[in-house]
Scaffold this motif. Structure first.
Motif, PDB file in Angstrom:
ATOM      1  N   GLY A 129      85.477 -69.206 124.190  1.00 27.28           N
ATOM      2  CA  GLY A 129      86.238 -68.003 124.492  1.00 27.28           C
ATOM      3  C   GLY A 129      86.868 -68.073 125.871  1.00 27.28           C
ATOM      4  N   GLY A 130      87.717 -67.106 126.148  1.00 33.27           N
ATOM      5  CA  GLY A 130      88.355 -67.060 127.462  1.00 33.27           C
ATOM      6  C   GLY A 130      89.537 -66.133 127.464  1.00 33.27           C
ATOM      7  N   LEU A 131      90.328 -66.254 128.519  1.00 28.16           N
ATOM      8  CA  LEU A 131      91.535 -65.446 128.701  1.00 28.16           C
ATOM      9  C   LEU A 131      92.754 -66.295 128.371  1.00 28.16           C
ATOM     10  N   VAL A 132      93.638 -65.750 127.563  1.00 30.45           N
ATOM     11  CA  VAL A 132      94.833 -66.481 127.158  1.00 30.45           C
ATOM     12  C   VAL A 132      95.993 -65.503 127.066  1.00 30.45           C
ATOM     13  N   GLN A 133      97.181 -65.993 127.312  1.00 24.10           N
ATOM     14  CA  GLN A 133      98.368 -65.176 127.185  1.00 24.10           C
ATOM     15  C   GLN A 133      98.736 -65.014 125.706  1.00 24.10           C
ATOM     16  N   ALA A 134      99.356 -63.899 125.404  1.00 26.26           N
ATOM     17  CA  ALA A 134      99.818 -63.676 124.031  1.00 26.26           C
ATOM     18  C   ALA A 134     100.721 -64.829 123.610  1.00 26.26           C
ATOM     19  N   GLY A 135     100.529 -65.277 122.376  1.00 25.73           N
ATOM     20  CA  GLY A 135     101.265 -66.431 121.877  1.00 25.73           C
ATOM     21  C   GLY A 135     100.551 -67.743 122.082  1.00 25.73           C
ATOM     22  N   GLY A 136      99.503 -67.720 122.878  1.00 27.64           N
ATOM     23  CA  GLY A 136      98.760 -68.935 123.160  1.00 27.64           C
ATOM     24  C   GLY A 136      97.705 -69.222 122.102  1.00 27.64           C
ATOM     25  N   SER A 137      96.885 -70.231 122.405  1.00 24.84           N
ATOM     26  CA  SER A 137      95.873 -70.695 121.450  1.00 24.84           C
ATOM     27  C   SER A 137      94.520 -70.838 122.124  1.00 24.84           C
ATOM     28  N   LEU A 138      93.488 -70.688 121.309  1.00 23.29           N
ATOM     29  CA  LEU A 138      92.124 -70.966 121.723  1.00 23.29           C
ATOM     30  C   LEU A 138      91.401 -71.596 120.548  1.00 23.29           C
ATOM     31  N   ARG A 139      90.385 -72.382 120.874  1.00 23.42           N
ATOM     32  CA  ARG A 139      89.565 -72.977 119.826  1.00 23.42           C
ATOM     33  C   ARG A 139      88.114 -72.591 120.090  1.00 23.42           C
ATOM     34  N   LEU A 140      87.555 -71.839 119.175  1.00 19.90           N
ATOM     35  CA  LEU A 140      86.156 -71.449 119.280  1.00 19.90           C
ATOM     36  C   LEU A 140      85.298 -72.421 118.484  1.00 19.90           C
ATOM     37  N   SER A 141      84.096 -72.624 118.960  1.00 19.48           N
ATOM     38  CA  SER A 141      83.171 -73.464 118.214  1.00 19.48           C
ATOM     39  C   SER A 141      81.855 -72.721 118.021  1.00 19.48           C
ATOM     40  N   CYS A 142      81.202 -73.048 116.930  1.00 26.23           N
ATOM     41  CA  CYS A 142      79.897 -72.470 116.610  1.00 26.23           C
ATOM     42  C   CYS A 142      78.972 -73.649 116.315  1.00 26.23           C
ATOM     43  N   ALA A 143      78.020 -73.869 117.206  1.00 25.53           N
ATOM     44  CA  ALA A 143      77.098 -74.987 117.060  1.00 25.53           C
ATOM     45  C   ALA A 143      75.780 -74.504 116.473  1.00 25.53           C
ATOM     46  N   ALA A 144      75.293 -75.236 115.498  1.00 24.63           N
ATOM     47  CA  ALA A 144      74.060 -74.851 114.815  1.00 24.63           C
ATOM     48  C   ALA A 144      72.932 -75.788 115.192  1.00 24.63           C
ATOM     49  N   SER A 145      71.749 -75.245 115.305  1.00 27.59           N
ATOM     50  CA  SER A 145      70.562 -76.053 115.563  1.00 27.59           C
ATOM     51  C   SER A 145      69.379 -75.407 114.870  1.00 27.59           C
ATOM     52  N   GLY A 146      68.334 -76.156 114.761  1.00 26.02           N
ATOM     53  CA  GLY A 146      67.107 -75.628 114.175  1.00 26.02           C
ATOM     54  C   GLY A 146      66.827 -76.186 112.805  1.00 26.02           C
ATOM     55  N   ARG A 147      67.830 -76.291 112.008  1.00 26.40           N
ATOM     56  CA  ARG A 147      67.701 -76.913 110.700  1.00 26.40           C
ATOM     57  C   ARG A 147      69.094 -77.240 110.208  1.00 26.40           C
ATOM     58  N   THR A 148      69.164 -78.093 109.208  1.00 24.86           N
ATOM     59  CA  THR A 148      70.466 -78.468 108.697  1.00 24.86           C
ATOM     60  C   THR A 148      71.194 -77.259 108.136  1.00 24.86           C
ATOM     61  N   PHE A 149      72.469 -77.204 108.416  1.00 28.52           N
ATOM     62  CA  PHE A 149      73.219 -76.029 107.935  1.00 28.52           C
ATOM     63  C   PHE A 149      74.200 -76.415 106.843  1.00 28.52           C
ATOM     64  N   ASN A 150      73.960 -77.563 106.224  1.00 29.05           N
ATOM     65  CA  ASN A 150      74.860 -77.999 105.159  1.00 29.05           C
ATOM     66  C   ASN A 150      75.002 -76.957 104.065  1.00 29.05           C
ATOM     67  N   GLY A 151      73.966 -76.235 103.777  1.00 33.31           N
ATOM     68  CA  GLY A 151      74.025 -75.255 102.703  1.00 33.31           C
ATOM     69  C   GLY A 151      74.418 -73.862 103.151  1.00 33.31           C
ATOM     70  N   TYR A 152      74.800 -73.722 104.405  1.00 31.21           N
ATOM     71  CA  TYR A 152      75.114 -72.416 104.956  1.00 31.21           C
ATOM     72  C   TYR A 152      76.591 -72.086 104.828  1.00 31.21           C
ATOM     73  N   THR A 153      76.879 -70.874 104.443  1.00 30.42           N
ATOM     74  CA  THR A 153      78.213 -70.319 104.626  1.00 30.42           C
ATOM     75  C   THR A 153      78.271 -69.790 106.054  1.00 30.42           C
ATOM     76  N   ILE A 154      79.336 -70.133 106.781  1.00 30.58           N
ATOM     77  CA  ILE A 154      79.499 -69.707 108.170  1.00 30.58           C
ATOM     78  C   ILE A 154      80.726 -68.819 108.262  1.00 30.58           C
ATOM     79  N   ALA A 155      80.575 -67.715 108.940  1.00 27.08           N
ATOM     80  CA  ALA A 155      81.676 -66.767 109.092  1.00 27.08           C
ATOM     81  C   ALA A 155      81.858 -66.402 110.553  1.00 27.08           C
ATOM     82  N   TRP A 156      83.064 -65.997 110.867  1.00 27.32           N
ATOM     83  CA  TRP A 156      83.386 -65.436 112.188  1.00 27.32           C
ATOM     84  C   TRP A 156      83.699 -63.962 112.013  1.00 27.32           C
ATOM     85  N   PHE A 157      83.133 -63.175 112.889  1.00 25.34           N
ATOM     86  CA  PHE A 157      83.437 -61.751 112.980  1.00 25.34           C
ATOM     87  C   PHE A 157      83.877 -61.460 114.410  1.00 25.34           C
ATOM     88  N   ARG A 158      84.523 -60.343 114.623  1.00 21.05           N
ATOM     89  CA  ARG A 158      84.896 -59.964 115.977  1.00 21.05           C
ATOM     90  C   ARG A 158      84.742 -58.465 116.137  1.00 21.05           C
TER      91      ARG A 158
END
Length: 126
Positions: free
Chosen positions: A9-38
């Motif tokens: 996350g961060g500050l960006v000007q309108a029209g710009g781009s950002l790349r968010l990442s979600c890192a998983a740990s603890g167990r394999t997440f191959n079977g997980y559906t992952i969603a983003w909410f805001r």
């Protein structure tokens, strides 16, 4: 259970781009559906995008369709959200959430997910 940590996350000007990442740990997440909410200040948390466990199905909120792209790398146990053409209304705290056994019709529902990250702030300035 899987632990999820957002970054990018961060500050960006309108029209710009950002790349968010979600890192998983603890167990394999191959079977997980992952969603983003805001959640914008003073508003309810809303669905943004999701990627099903098999990576063949992605779902987007109408407000971000064509601008955001969700992808996952099971080997790296990560899900990314590429956000382009950002608008002021994209401002908010972005959360990733994950769970197994999420049926397709529930993918957009917060109640379908038991595992949540702490959130990362995205601010789009005009």
């Amino acid at each position: 259970q899987v632990q999820l940590v957002e970054a990018g996350g961060g500050l960006v000007q309108a029209g710009g781009s950002l790349r968010l990442s979600c890192a998983a740990s603890g167990r394999t997440f191959n079977g997980y559906t992952i969603a983003w909410f805001r959640q914008a200040a003073g508003k309810e948390r809303e669905f943004v995008a999701a990627i099903r466990w098999n990576s063949r199905t992605t779902i987007y909120a109408d407000s971000v369709k064509g601008r955001f792209a969700i992808s996952r790398d099971n080997a790296q146990q990560a899900v990314n959200l590429q956000m382009n053409s950002l608008e002021r209304d994209d401002t908010g705290v972005y959360y990733c959430a994950g769970d197994t056994g999420v049926i397709l019709s529930n993918t957009r529902s917060q109640a379908a997910y038991d595992n949540w990250g702490q959130g990362t702030q995205v601010t789009v300035a005009s």
